[in-house]
Scaffold this active site. Sequence first.
Site, PDB file in Angstrom:
ATOM      1  N   ASN A   1       0.821  -1.221   0.000  1.00  0.00           N
ATOM      2  CA  ASN A   1       0.000   0.000   0.000  1.00  0.00           C
ATOM      3  C   ASN A   1       0.852   1.266   0.000  1.00  0.00           C
ATOM      4  O   ASN A   1       0.340   2.362   0.202  1.00  0.00           O
ATOM      5  CB  ASN A   1      -0.942   0.017   1.211  1.00  0.00           C
ATOM      6  CG  ASN A   1      -0.200   0.051   2.536  1.00  0.00           C
ATOM      7  OD1 ASN A   1       1.031   0.023   2.573  1.00  0.00           O
ATOM      8  ND2 ASN A   1      -0.933   0.105   3.638  1.00  0.00           N
TER       9      ASN A   1
ATOM     10  N   GLU B   1       2.022   4.294   7.443  1.00  0.00           N
ATOM     11  CA  GLU B   1       0.888   3.923   6.595  1.00  0.00           C
ATOM     12  C   GLU B   1       0.386   5.129   5.783  1.00  0.00           C
ATOM     13  O   GLU B   1       0.700   6.281   6.127  1.00  0.00           O
ATOM     14  CB  GLU B   1      -0.244   3.394   7.479  1.00  0.00           C
ATOM     15  CG  GLU B   1       0.092   2.101   8.227  1.00  0.00           C
ATOM     16  CD  GLU B   1      -0.003   0.845   7.353  1.00  0.00           C
ATOM     17  OE1 GLU B   1       0.176   0.931   6.121  1.00  0.00           O
ATOM     18  OE2 GLU B   1      -0.249  -0.234   7.923  1.00  0.00           O
TER      19      GLU B   1
END
Length: 255
Positions: A135, A142
């Site tokens: 991702n 993140e």
Amino acid sequence: MLLIFPDTSSIADYVSTALINTIKSKPRVVLGAATGGTMEPIYARFVNQVRQQQVDVSGLTSFNLDEYVGLSPDHPKSYAAYMHHHLFKHVGFDGARHHLPDGRATDLDAHCCEYSAKLQQHGGIDLQLLGVGGNGHIGFNEPGTAFDSRCHVVQLSERTRMDNSRFFAENAIVPASAITMGMQDIMDAREILLIATGEGKAPILAEYYQNDITEAIPLTILKRHPRAKIILDEAAASLLPNSVRQDFVTAEADC
Ligand code: GLP
């Protein structure tokens, strides 16, 4: 700069040689260390080359990018155990010089501040090894992480936990959170080698080249770094737009 190699073995040669050359020119180098499957062949080649060339690695200091919250260093799935297994138990490393976040710290936020501060006290990172999550996470930063972040605790996304479940035994639970160096800690490194291998990484590398710099894709911050190399095998490069490949051919010819 983009470099594309035919396979993981030639990447391992290239990165390992770069590490050794850096150590030879600066024996007290500070390395930013990464974990994950991508790094395993690289560390294996590095250990072999260090042995063969009898390189003195006793002056090398390292700071790891991240660690799972809740895992002690002797937990087999901790990144501390990974580093010991793949690197530190081999060929003359000085254990006192190798730093990882402590996933069992009682005050995690205070520990994060100390980790960033310790990194600064050592003069920052000379050479940062970096992988990338499917991702686009780097370290465990993140999507959505602020670009000015320092070491912090992060809740891992379901995608990341699923991707990393392959390293845990069946039915074992991937920790829900981790400590990671921040985006700014990574960007402060004087040189960065980002390595991605395998077709599973092809979509995120295509996104890297198709998007502007955005916190939604942490990897894109590397476009701002003056000395970052993106090192791919053919599989990871397989979805790159043709225009990028053309730039790559030009860049390679210029070297
Ligand atoms: C983990 C690590 C990252 C690493 C990523 C890719 O999430 N925290 O630092 O870059 O995995 O791992 P792999 O090389 O196994 O694909």
